[in-house]
Design an enzyme around this catalytic site. Structure first.
Site, PDB file in Angstrom:
ATOM      1  N   ARG A 125      30.519  47.054 -58.612  1.00  0.00           N
ATOM      2  CA  ARG A 125      31.935  46.793 -58.321  1.00  0.00           C
ATOM      3  C   ARG A 125      32.543  45.995 -59.474  1.00  0.00           C
ATOM      4  O   ARG A 125      33.618  45.427 -59.334  1.00  0.00           O
ATOM      5  CB  ARG A 125      32.083  46.025 -57.004  1.00  0.00           C
ATOM      6  CG  ARG A 125      31.193  44.851 -56.826  1.00  0.00           C
ATOM      7  CD  ARG A 125      31.551  44.026 -55.601  1.00  0.00           C
ATOM      8  NE  ARG A 125      32.054  42.724 -55.966  1.00  0.00           N
ATOM      9  CZ  ARG A 125      31.280  41.670 -56.237  1.00  0.00           C
ATOM     10  NH1 ARG A 125      29.973  41.774 -56.179  1.00  0.00           N
ATOM     11  NH2 ARG A 125      31.824  40.524 -56.565  1.00  0.00           N
ATOM     12  N   HIS A 167      24.070  46.759 -68.909  1.00  0.00           N
ATOM     13  CA  HIS A 167      24.016  47.673 -67.769  1.00  0.00           C
ATOM     14  C   HIS A 167      23.592  49.071 -68.216  1.00  0.00           C
ATOM     15  O   HIS A 167      22.812  49.740 -67.530  1.00  0.00           O
ATOM     16  CB  HIS A 167      25.372  47.741 -67.072  1.00  0.00           C
ATOM     17  CG  HIS A 167      25.864  46.431 -66.568  1.00  0.00           C
ATOM     18  ND1 HIS A 167      26.808  45.694 -67.245  1.00  0.00           N
ATOM     19  CD2 HIS A 167      25.521  45.708 -65.473  1.00  0.00           C
ATOM     20  CE1 HIS A 167      27.049  44.582 -66.572  1.00  0.00           C
ATOM     21  NE2 HIS A 167      26.281  44.559 -65.505  1.00  0.00           N
TER      22      HIS A 167
END
Length: 573
Positions: free
Chosen positions: A199, A206
């Site tokens: 979110r 990442h």
């Protein structure tokens, strides 16, 4: 071949009910209807497209109790979050809601009928028990606050028949239903898929952890961000999706896919992690990355975490065999500048130099315009973030002056308007109390309710102007604290809010009143006049307190300018 859906059958109600669509649409026109909230819409969409399989509607009391108490539906399937349709007693009475009846479910955005609910039961939940068993019981938890402050007192259970899917107008090409995503995987020949829940914006770390997770499982990557309701204060999904799209080009060709998830998160930690795993399984994923404090809301006001760091991973692993999806632990990645690579922190040898940028530090750099190094995030990602989150000196703000009539707040506001306008760099808007009364609130009187409504309108306009990057100066009397706080909350969604209490005394304000409005109030010609026959609640949380009896307007304006400058709002203004 994609992972089988939870419960064995994908409950795609839109596909199932398509042959009866015209008949259902006509029937809905004759039924009473419930207008769904944004959260209820998110739930309905995932019920209808199969994302919440094996659910075919909102939970009955039997399913609800099983989920709350044992993480199981009445049929024995694991399910961890109650999916409920809450209604008030008034709605029940007005629409005749009862077991055996039917109601249409309407979209508040365009008033379309989306489904028909066949009511199985109407029940009053034990919210205290739900709060404790599902979310841990801390009253500061956002889901528990929602239960206590917003959710209605009754739940309505029953299966739905789908009339039509929800209409979306943003990123339509990225909105796959579970059936569509499964077909997409089949077309690409993907049989092992690692789903990544997020979110937040994604950066190089990442990308590295998802690539590592996929390669270690000989799988592909599904970037599956939530674009429904997330944690208050999160970066808007429009910005985040632009970031994800920019990042996709950085994956090896054919490795990753991006699909948006219209989920209303509860921030329920361990229970939510199980729920997220079920949802990803229904979308065809075989593996699911579960992060440290996955879907947790952070800390309470005492600085205590709502959940333990690995509670979510433990919860999903507990039901691993029944869920049929493999947990991939989230690896905390760190950058090694000497070798220009990312590695999991637990694989870095002692003495090796590492670099990291925290979320707090990233927000500071965005706020101040400080550089964000390429080792941390890709230039195209940083570009998107800077477009949506300009530095403080480019952001809008509101200066909200409150005080008695003739306290000097209007003179201060006009002088501040001129002072800011002469500097250039952004538009300046002036919202004087009398101007707003004549242009926006001419039909309103001076009862407390009407005063609050007037301040609400000022807050709304100020928030929209602030969002557009303007400097806003508002100068109503604003005698009541709750209304001032509401205005602050509206503005602070988009920029800075500064409350200036013009604390000039009532005696001085009345003594210097050349228009005679206080005299008219004293004689009864004007009713409900603040300070005469209506109260004024002095602020206790003002950012600045000034008094024109003690200081000239020029000095007060200078103090306000120093306040703004101290927050970095006037640099290169």
């Amino acid at each position: 071949m994609a992972n089988p859906p939870h419960g064995g059958v994908l409950k795609d109600l839109i596909l199932r009910d398509a042959p009866r669509r015209a008949e259902l649409a006509q029937e809905a026109e004759s039924l009473p209807s419930i207008v769904l909230t944004e959260r209820q819409l998110c739930d309905l969409e995932l019920i209808m497209n199969g994302g919440f399989s094996p659910l075919e509607g909102f939970m009955s009391e039997k399913d609800y109790n099983g989920v709350v108490e044992n993480c199981r539906l009445a049929d024995g399937n694991v399910f961890s979050i109650p999916i409920t349709l809450d209604v008030s007693q008034d709605t029940i009475n007005e629409l005749g809601i009862k077991a055996g009846a039917k109601v249409a479910l309407r979209d508040f955005r365009d008033d379309r009928h989306l489904a028909i609910l066949n009511i199985e039961d109407v029940y009053k939940p034990d919210k205290v028990k739900e709060a404790k068993e599902v979310f841990g019981g801390d009253e500061e938890h956002p889901a528990i606050r929602f239960l206590n402050d917003q959710a209605q007192e009754f739940y309505v259970g029953g299966k739905v028949e789908a009339i039509d899917r929800l209409m979306h107008y943003d990123y339509v090409e990225l909105r796959y239903s579970p059936a569509e995503l499964r077909s997409h995987f089949d077309k690409l020949g993907w049989s092992r898929v690692v789903a990544f829940q997020t979110r937040n914006p994604m950066h190089r770390a990442h990308r590295e952890l998802t690539v590592r997770a996929a390669r270690s499982r000989q799988a592909n990557v599904l970037i599956h961000p939530v674009v429904g309701l997330t944690k208050p204060g999160d970066i808007d999904h429009f910005t985040r999706v632009r970031v994800y799209k920019a990042l996709m080009t950085r994956y090896p060709g054919g490795m990753a896919a991006l699909c948006l998830l219209p989920l209303a998160m509860r921030m329920g930690g361990p229970r939510e992690a199980i729920w997220h795993a079920i949802i990803r399984k229904n979308h065809g994923a075989t593996h699911f990355i579960v992060g440290r404090d996955h879907a947790g809301p952070g800390k309470n006001s005492k600085g205590v975490d709502f959940y333990g760091p690995y509670d979510a991973q433990d919860a999903v692993n507990k039901y691993r065999d029944e869920l049929g999806i493999e947990v991939v632990p989230f690896q905390q990645m760190t950058y090694l500048p000497d070798s220009d690579e990312y590695k999991p922190k637990d694989e870095v040898e002692a003495g090796i130099r590492t670099l990291d940028i925290s979320g707090t530090e990233l927000r500071r750099r965005l706020r101040t315009g400080a550089p964000i190094p390429e080792w941390f995030s890709y230039p195209e990602v940083v570009r998107v973030l800077r477009e949506s989150h300009p530095p403080r000196n480019k952001q809008g703000f509101t200066v909200f002056l409150t005080g008695y009539a003739n306290s000097g707040k209007d003179a201060i506001a006009r002088a501040l308007n001129v002072t800011l306008a002469q500097q250039g760099g952004r538009s300046v808007s002036l919202l004087l109390g009398e101007t707003v009364r004549s242009e926006l609130s001419s039909e309103l009187g001076f009862s407390k309710e009407e005063r609050d409504k007037n301040i609400g309108r000022i807050g709304f306009v100020a928030a929209e102007l602030t969002k557009a990057g303007a400097a806003v100066i508002a100068a109503p009397i604003a005698p009541f604290e709750p209304a001032r706080q509401h205005a602050r909350e509206l503005v602070e969604k988009h920029g800075s809010f500064f409350l200036v209490h013009v604390a000039t005394s009532l005696e001085y304000s009345e003594k210097t009143d050349r228009r005679g409005i206080y005299a008219k109030a004293r004689s009864g010609e004007i009713k409900g006049f603040t300070g005469v026959d209506d109260p004024y609640e002095a602020p206790t949380n003002a950012d600045l307190v000034v008094d024109v009896e003690a200081l000239p307007v020029r000095t007060i304006v200078h103090q306000i300018m120093l306040l703004l400058e101290g927050q970095g709002l006037l640099e290169q203004f």
